[in-house]
Scaffold this motif. Structure first.
Motif, short mmCIF file in Angstrom:
data_model
loop_
_atom_site.label_atom_id
_atom_site.label_comp_id
_atom_site.label_asym_id
_atom_site.label_seq_id
_atom_site.Cartn_x
_atom_site.Cartn_y
_atom_site.Cartn_z
N GLU A 124 1.90 -5.66 -6.67
CA GLU A 124 1.45 -4.63 -5.76
C GLU A 124 2.61 -3.70 -5.41
OE1 GLU A 124 -1.10 -4.03 -1.63
OE2 GLU A 124 -0.31 -6.01 -2.14
N VAL A 125 2.36 -2.38 -5.42
CA VAL A 125 3.36 -1.39 -5.03
C VAL A 125 2.84 -0.60 -3.85
CG1 VAL A 125 4.40 -1.21 -7.32
CG2 VAL A 125 2.48 0.27 -6.72
N ASP A 126 3.76 -0.01 -3.09
CA ASP A 126 3.37 0.65 -1.84
C ASP A 126 2.69 1.99 -2.05
OD1 ASP A 126 4.45 -1.46 -0.43
OD2 ASP A 126 6.42 -0.50 -0.21
N LEU A 127 3.09 2.72 -3.08
CA LEU A 127 2.59 4.08 -3.24
C LEU A 127 2.59 4.44 -4.71
CD1 LEU A 127 1.75 6.69 -1.69
CD2 LEU A 127 4.15 7.37 -1.78
N GLY A 139 14.52 4.48 1.32
CA GLY A 139 14.16 3.07 1.28
C GLY A 139 14.68 2.34 0.07
N ASN A 140 15.69 2.91 -0.61
CA ASN A 140 16.25 2.30 -1.83
C ASN A 140 15.17 2.03 -2.87
OD1 ASN A 140 18.85 2.25 -0.69
ND2 ASN A 140 18.47 0.26 0.26
N GLU A 141 14.20 2.95 -2.94
CA GLU A 141 13.08 2.73 -3.85
C GLU A 141 13.46 3.04 -5.30
OE1 GLU A 141 8.37 3.48 -3.61
OE2 GLU A 141 9.58 5.29 -3.42
N SER A 161 14.81 -0.66 -5.86
CA SER A 161 13.78 -1.70 -5.93
C SER A 161 12.65 -1.40 -6.91
CB SER A 161 13.16 -1.91 -4.55
OG SER A 161 12.54 -0.72 -4.07
N ARG A 162 12.49 -0.12 -7.30
CA ARG A 162 11.32 0.21 -8.12
C ARG A 162 11.69 0.77 -9.49
NH1 ARG A 162 6.56 4.71 -7.28
NH2 ARG A 162 8.40 6.10 -7.35
N GLY A 163 12.24 2.00 -9.55
CA GLY A 163 12.42 2.64 -10.84
C GLY A 163 13.67 3.50 -10.95
N VAL A 202 3.43 9.63 -16.40
CA VAL A 202 3.67 10.65 -15.38
C VAL A 202 3.67 9.94 -14.03
CG1 VAL A 202 3.03 12.89 -14.43
CG2 VAL A 202 2.36 12.31 -16.77
N THR A 203 4.66 10.18 -13.20
CA THR A 203 4.83 9.45 -11.95
C THR A 203 4.74 10.42 -10.77
OG1 THR A 203 6.39 8.06 -13.17
CG2 THR A 203 6.22 7.69 -10.80
N GLY A 204 3.56 10.50 -10.17
CA GLY A 204 3.37 11.42 -9.06
C GLY A 204 4.28 11.12 -7.88
N SER A 205 4.40 9.83 -7.53
CA SER A 205 5.19 9.46 -6.35
C SER A 205 6.66 9.78 -6.51
CB SER A 205 5.00 7.97 -6.03
OG SER A 205 5.43 7.18 -7.13
N ALA A 206 7.16 9.79 -7.75
CA ALA A 206 8.57 10.14 -7.97
C ALA A 206 8.84 11.59 -7.58
CB ALA A 206 8.94 9.92 -9.44
#
Length: 596
Positions: free
Chosen positions: A343-346, A468-470, A501-503, A534-538
């Motif tokens: 599970e990811v936050d966004l 958030g160190n994402e 923590s993510r990418g 494609v990464t919208g949140s990035a």
């Protein structure tokens, strides 16, 4: 059963709240019971206490509100608190203040396995029959439609309770006994007269009636609508964008209340929670496991699970409710899972996919509100999506108007700043070393077989960490960005660094295409995504970063994965938001049959 004779409901009904009976309500309920039934028919106070304790979800009352501002005196039945779950004018609400008033009627039932006198004396949580013992309204409030309204609320509440997977054993029917002069009342309210009852209760003759629950109504075993949508698609290129799966749910997955181990009774909170707010906090462990399983089955980079949130007050999160109330938008909970069940936050492209599904013509129920929806994520991040109709006049992103499977959606996401990596030399050298190992295979370029950290450094303009160190954002020169094209990536090397923590976002300014401001790639092996199409949140970070660098309020990015995609970013620093715009194309729709 003591009920009122029916006529048209009066203004009295507008002041009545329907809710579950609490232990402190029993003296008031007994007062009404004793005054309404002959002595040999009335339930004792201890009997009512037993029913409330062991069968609380099946004990509901009509509460007449007398004062919305001042708390009651605490007398039996004199107040209803914010924790009480209630129905008011046909809708579930949860009020933020104690209301003063009085109970004027109630309905109580217990479950049993047979419609017989002995079986009805005790509550059996495994019984498939719900036996009503009392339908009673205080004398001065009869002949005003109160009993009909109370019974309709009761039946509706029981149907919700029976259909949402809360009960381990579902009920098959509601039964009751009534005297001859009340048969017409119950028949009018959907019950069917079966026979004269052999049960002796007082001196008069009684008749048995029943109302069966809809057997076609399924709970957790039912199928769910599901879709696959290409988000941020380039309409000039088929098979572009980032595909995401979307599953539409009627409520939080896995919502189930257990049966009390101590006394075998149905829990007191089950119906209250059904009547109350249904948001992402209500997802139980079995629902989390189910969503992870479904995401693995779809095997897409992200799967979004969406269910509606009611427009009502909530003590758990007043901000959430104010936003719902002020915006007047359809509100939905949304959860995101990767193909590995993480599970990811966004997730931007999954949000775009979910919005486009809800905007699909078949899903639009209110044409006055079909252009906007709001989402609330696991961590209560508030997102808003808008269908762009007519589409924005953009030479870059041309909406597909000839197909109802395509739509152009604008989404408001949180603004995320990029903080420069610690100036310590060791930190920068560590990142450069990781990048050189990750992109070591340059054989396709006819160059040396490996980038060294020192050679890689000449192309690096900036290294930063997002909020958030994402994510870790690395800006390269355009030459350095192009050198990575065709390079076989060692994704495991990217997981070594613990500073994010993510990418990992690799990006550069774009100079070759006037309509494109920046180019990017996104790698997320830590969350099971080697390279995201494609990464919208990035772009919550990419948009502000390049907007500030280029001094533009609107920037356009092209993510250069194998599929590729286009993302517009409209920067709104005063709101702390980034408006992300993209085109989506629905490619698959169907029914999901994986049960909880």
């Amino acid at each position: 059963m003591m009920v009122n004779s029916n006529r048209e409901p009066s203004a009295l009904l507008n002041r009545i709240l329907f809710r579950s009976v609490q232990p402190t309500d029993i003296p008031r309920c007994h007062q009404i019971e004793a005054a309404s039934y002959p002595e040999d028919e009335a339930a004792s106070k201890s009997t009512l206490q037993y029913r409330q304790h062991h069968a609380a979800p099946f004990f509901r009352c009509a509460f007449l509100v007398g004062d919305f501002e001042n708390p009651g005196s605490g007398t039996p039945g004199g107040t209803t608190s914010a924790s009480s779950s209630i129905s008011y004018q046909g809708q579930s609400v949860n009020l933020g203040a104690t209301l003063r008033g009085t109970i004027i009627g109630f309905i109580c039932s217990t479950r049993c396995k047979s419609f017989a006198a002995e079986a009805m004396k005790v509550h059996d949580a495994s019984g498939k029959i719900l036996a009503i013992h009392s339908v009673v309204v205080e004398k001065q409030y009869r002949n005003c439609g109160v009993a009909s309204a109370m019974l309709q609320d009761y039946v509706s509440a029981m149907e919700r309770l029976n259909s949402k997977g809360i009960l381990k054993v579902k009920m098959e029917k509601i039964v009751l006994m009534a005297k001859n002069n009340f048969l017409a009342f119950y028949v009018k309210n959907g019950f069917m007269a079966i026979r004269e009852s052999p049960v002796v209760h007082g001196k008069e003759r009684w008749f048995e009636l029943e109302k069966k629950f809809d057997s076609s109504e399924e709970s957790n075993s039912k199928t769910h609508e599901c879709f696959i949508v290409d988000s941020f698609a380039d309409v000039d290129k088929q098979g572009s964008g980032n595909p995401a799966a979307v599953v539409l749910l009627s409520g939080p997955p896995g919502k189930e209340q257990s049966i009390s181990a101590s006394n075998g009774s149905d829990t007191d909170n089950s119906l209250d929670e059904m009547d109350g707010e249904t948001d992402e906090k209500n997802v139980q462990d079995r629902g989390v496991d189910w969503m992870a399983t479904v995401a693995k089955e779809f095997n897409q980079s992200e799967t979004a699970f969406v269910w509606p949130l009611p427009h009502k007050a909530s003590l758990d999160d007043e901000r959430l409710c104010l936003q719902q109330k002020n915006a007047q938008l359809p509100a939905y909970a949304i959860r995101y899972y990767t193909r590995t069940g993480v599970e990811v936050d966004l997730c931007g492209h999954a949000t775009l996919a979910a919005a486009s599904v809800l905007f699909h013509p078949k899903k639009i129920e209110d044409p006055k509100q079909n252009h906007k929806v709001s989402f609330f994520t696991k961590k209560d991040v508030y997102l808003q999506a808008e269908l762009l109709v007519p589409p924005a006049n953009s030479q870059l992103i041309t909406p597909v108007l000839s197909s109802n499977k395509a739509s152009r959606v604008s989404m408001k996401f949180p603004w995320k700043n990029v903080t420069p990596l610690s100036p310590e030399k060791d930190s920068r050298e560590e990142v450069l070393g990781i990048l050189s190992r990750a992109f070591s295979d340059s054989s396709n370029l006819g160059q040396s077989s490996k980038f060294s950290a020192s050679s890689f450094a000449q192309y690096v303009l900036h290294i930063g960490i997002t909020h958030g160190n994402e994510d870790m954002l690395i800006e390269l020169t355009e030459e350095g960005f192009d050198l990575l094209r065709g390079v076989r990536v060692d994704y495991r090397a990217l997981t070594v660094y613990q500073g994010y923590s993510r990418g990992v976002i690799i990006c550069c300014c774009a100079s070759m295409t006037p309509a494109i401001d920046f180019r990017s790639r996104f790698f997320g092996p830590k969350v099971g995504i080697d390279e995201d199409p494609v990464t919208g949140s990035a772009h919550c970070s990419l948009g502000p970063y390049f907007g500030n660098k280029l001094r533009k309020a609107v920037v356009v990015g092209r993510q250069e994965s194998d599929r590729g995609g286009l993302v517009e970013c409209i920067l709104k620093p005063d709101e702390g938001r980034v408006c992300i715009v993209g085109t989506s194309v629905m490619t698959v729709s169907g029914q999901l049959s994986i049960t909880m």
